[in-house]
Design a protein around this motif. Structure first.
Motif, PDB file in Angstrom:
ATOM      1  N   THR A  22      44.589   6.886  13.142  1.00  0.00           N
ATOM      2  CA  THR A  22      45.446   7.197  12.920  1.00  0.00           C
ATOM      3  C   THR A  22      45.269   8.050  11.391  1.00  0.00           C
ATOM      4  OG1 THR A  22      46.337   6.426  14.695  1.00  0.00           O
ATOM      5  CG2 THR A  22      47.741   7.276  12.953  1.00  0.00           C
ATOM      6  N   ILE A  23      45.914   8.908  11.523  1.00  0.00           N
ATOM      7  CA  ILE A  23      45.998   9.681  10.229  1.00  0.00           C
ATOM      8  C   ILE A  23      47.333   9.799   9.705  1.00  0.00           C
ATOM      9  CG2 ILE A  23      46.125  12.130   8.502  1.00  0.00           C
ATOM     10  CD1 ILE A  23      43.482  12.355  10.379  1.00  0.00           C
ATOM     11  N   CYS A  24      48.310   9.165   8.687  1.00  0.00           N
ATOM     12  CA  CYS A  24      49.163   8.777   8.248  1.00  0.00           C
ATOM     13  C   CYS A  24      49.404   9.263   6.940  1.00  0.00           C
ATOM     14  CB  CYS A  24      49.317   7.212   8.276  1.00  0.00           C
ATOM     15  SG  CYS A  24      49.803   6.464   9.485  1.00  0.00           S
ATOM     16  N   CYS A  25      50.150  10.095   7.246  1.00  0.00           N
ATOM     17  CA  CYS A  25      50.815  10.840   5.457  1.00  0.00           C
ATOM     18  C   CYS A  25      52.830   9.882   5.337  1.00  0.00           C
ATOM     19  CB  CYS A  25      51.081  12.139   5.272  1.00  0.00           C
ATOM     20  SG  CYS A  25      49.668  13.287   5.192  1.00  0.00           S
ATOM     21  N   ILE A  26      52.698   9.654   4.422  1.00  0.00           N
ATOM     22  CA  ILE A  26      53.492   8.972   3.872  1.00  0.00           C
ATOM     23  C   ILE A  26      54.450   9.769   2.501  1.00  0.00           C
ATOM     24  CG2 ILE A  26      54.668   6.760   2.756  1.00  0.00           C
ATOM     25  CD1 ILE A  26      53.197   5.393   5.008  1.00  0.00           C
ATOM     26  N   CYS A  27      56.110  10.235   2.378  1.00  0.00           N
ATOM     27  CA  CYS A  27      56.165  10.430   0.771  1.00  0.00           C
ATOM     28  C   CYS A  27      57.439  10.322   0.361  1.00  0.00           C
ATOM     29  CB  CYS A  27      56.694  11.550   1.182  1.00  0.00           C
ATOM     30  SG  CYS A  27      57.188  12.831   0.128  1.00  0.00           S
ATOM     31  N   GLY A  66      36.102  16.972   9.281  1.00  0.00           N
ATOM     32  CA  GLY A  66      36.866  17.729   8.512  1.00  0.00           C
ATOM     33  C   GLY A  66      37.677  16.545   7.792  1.00  0.00           C
ATOM     34  N   SER A  67      38.705  17.850   7.082  1.00  0.00           N
ATOM     35  CA  SER A  67      39.305  17.763   6.010  1.00  0.00           C
ATOM     36  C   SER A  67      40.840  17.956   6.346  1.00  0.00           C
ATOM     37  CB  SER A  67      39.049  18.579   4.945  1.00  0.00           C
ATOM     38  OG  SER A  67      38.191  17.967   4.344  1.00  0.00           O
ATOM     39  N   TYR A  68      41.381  16.760   6.675  1.00  0.00           N
ATOM     40  CA  TYR A  68      43.071  16.772   7.014  1.00  0.00           C
ATOM     41  C   TYR A  68      43.936  16.638   5.848  1.00  0.00           C
ATOM     42  CZ  TYR A  68      41.709  15.932  11.934  1.00  0.00           C
ATOM     43  OH  TYR A  68      41.142  15.734  12.267  1.00  0.00           O
ATOM     44  N   ILE A  69      45.277  16.962   5.264  1.00  0.00           N
ATOM     45  CA  ILE A  69      45.938  17.936   4.356  1.00  0.00           C
ATOM     46  C   ILE A  69      47.603  17.602   5.125  1.00  0.00           C
ATOM     47  CG2 ILE A  69      45.515  20.116   3.806  1.00  0.00           C
ATOM     48  CD1 ILE A  69      45.966  19.466   1.136  1.00  0.00           C
ATOM     49  N   CYS A  70      48.504  16.813   4.344  1.00  0.00           N
ATOM     50  CA  CYS A  70      49.742  17.086   4.629  1.00  0.00           C
ATOM     51  C   CYS A  70      50.563  17.847   4.179  1.00  0.00           C
ATOM     52  CB  CYS A  70      49.970  15.835   4.951  1.00  0.00           C
ATOM     53  SG  CYS A  70      49.877  15.071   6.349  1.00  0.00           S
ATOM     54  N   LEU A  85      41.680  14.263   3.372  1.00  0.00           N
ATOM     55  CA  LEU A  85      41.313  13.199   3.746  1.00  0.00           C
ATOM     56  C   LEU A  85      40.169  14.031   4.061  1.00  0.00           C
ATOM     57  CD1 LEU A  85      41.950   9.825   3.795  1.00  0.00           C
ATOM     58  CD2 LEU A  85      42.727  10.777   6.177  1.00  0.00           C
ATOM     59  N   GLU A  86      39.137  13.337   3.967  1.00  0.00           N
ATOM     60  CA  GLU A  86      37.526  13.766   4.709  1.00  0.00           C
ATOM     61  C   GLU A  86      37.732  12.309   6.036  1.00  0.00           C
ATOM     62  OE1 GLU A  86      35.379  16.170   5.542  1.00  0.00           O
ATOM     63  OE2 GLU A  86      36.449  16.686   3.629  1.00  0.00           O
ATOM     64  N   ILE A 134      43.793   6.098   0.454  1.00  0.00           N
ATOM     65  CA  ILE A 134      42.734   7.128   0.647  1.00  0.00           C
ATOM     66  C   ILE A 134      41.949   6.755  -0.466  1.00  0.00           C
ATOM     67  CG2 ILE A 134      43.650   8.885  -0.756  1.00  0.00           C
ATOM     68  CD1 ILE A 134      42.280  10.911   0.442  1.00  0.00           C
ATOM     69  N   ARG A 135      41.765   6.145  -1.475  1.00  0.00           N
ATOM     70  CA  ARG A 135      40.609   6.211  -2.479  1.00  0.00           C
ATOM     71  C   ARG A 135      39.861   4.451  -2.661  1.00  0.00           C
ATOM     72  NH1 ARG A 135      38.983  10.370  -2.245  1.00  0.00           N
ATOM     73  NH2 ARG A 135      40.845  12.295  -3.415  1.00  0.00           N
ATOM     74  N   ALA A 136      40.301   4.327  -1.824  1.00  0.00           N
ATOM     75  CA  ALA A 136      39.838   2.200  -1.044  1.00  0.00           C
ATOM     76  C   ALA A 136      38.328   2.477  -0.846  1.00  0.00           C
ATOM     77  CB  ALA A 136      41.102   1.423  -0.528  1.00  0.00           C
ATOM     78  N   GLN A 137      38.169   3.522  -0.668  1.00  0.00           N
ATOM     79  CA  GLN A 137      36.346   3.345  -0.751  1.00  0.00           C
ATOM     80  C   GLN A 137      35.686   3.006  -1.676  1.00  0.00           C
ATOM     81  OE1 GLN A 137      35.776   7.055   1.357  1.00  0.00           O
ATOM     82  NE2 GLN A 137      36.364   6.080   3.255  1.00  0.00           N
ATOM     83  N   VAL A 138      35.482   1.624  -2.325  1.00  0.00           N
ATOM     84  CA  VAL A 138      34.655   1.785  -3.315  1.00  0.00           C
ATOM     85  C   VAL A 138      33.774   1.041  -2.952  1.00  0.00           C
ATOM     86  CG1 VAL A 138      35.323  -0.070  -5.556  1.00  0.00           C
ATOM     87  CG2 VAL A 138      36.663   0.588  -4.442  1.00  0.00           C
TER      88      VAL A 138
END
Length: 184
Positions: A22-27, A66-70, A85-86, A134-138
């Motif tokens: 699931t792709i989530c966007c939170i604001c 692909g690239s997803y954006i909100c 988000l790739e 999103i940047r938790a890919q260390v």
């Protein structure tokens, strides 16, 4: 200032064909609405209360890559955009690694923690994911007996790891077990 939108995959990681995420966007926003795009194509989202939109991918195909954006809108005005988000869809051919953490699942704030992503596969690199980021890919480098460790100031949350081979044909593992770290 303008609100910021975070975008992330839940659960994170490279998805196998037929898999789901699931792709989530939170604001932290008030009463506007979200629009999610894959490239220039709008995708339907489930709007929930509290500044959140989700797009579910089930039975994933290579077309879902692909690239997803909100975008966050109030009226017709776009007030904020998320980062991109790739999303990756690949066959997962390598065995599932095992994730563990030292000194343990509960640590004091400011304590150093070490994640061990253990795999039987030689010559692999691994990513450590923290759900919700999103940047938790260390990127973890190889150390010793195919253990991958990261020492950092702990952050509470749900972690997992995923490994890949270095060779020309990049092959991926399944995602590891998840591990909940509690920082007191």
């Amino acid at each position: 200032g303008a609100p910021t939108i975070s975008i992330f995959q839940k659960p994170p990681g490279v998805i196998p064909p037929g898999g789901s995420t699931t792709i989530c966007c939170i604001c932290q926003c008030s009463n506007g609405k979200f629009m999610m795009y894959k490239g220039s194509h709008r995708v339907p989202t489930l709007e929930q209360s509290g500044g959140r939109a989700e797009f579910s991918i089930s039975n994933a195909t290579y077309e879902d890559r692909g690239s997803y954006i909100c975008h966050y809108l109030e009226g017709d005005a776009v007030l904020a955009r998320s980062t991109e988000l790739e999303v990756f869809v690949e066959e997962l051919r390598l065995p599932r690694p095992n994730l563990s953490v030292l000194p343990g699942h509960e640590v004091a704030a400011g304590a150093e923690v070490m994640f061990l992503c253990t795999t039987t596969q030689p010559s692999t690199g691994c990513y450590l994911y923290l759900e919700g980021q999103i940047r938790a890919q260390v990127f973890l480098r190889e150390q010793g007996d195919h253990n991958f460790s990261l020492v950092q100031k702990g952050e509470s949350g749900r972690y997992s790891c995923q490994c890949y081979t270095w060779n020309a044909l990049r092959e991926w593992s399944a995602v590891s077990n998840t591990l909940d770290l509690v920082v007191r």
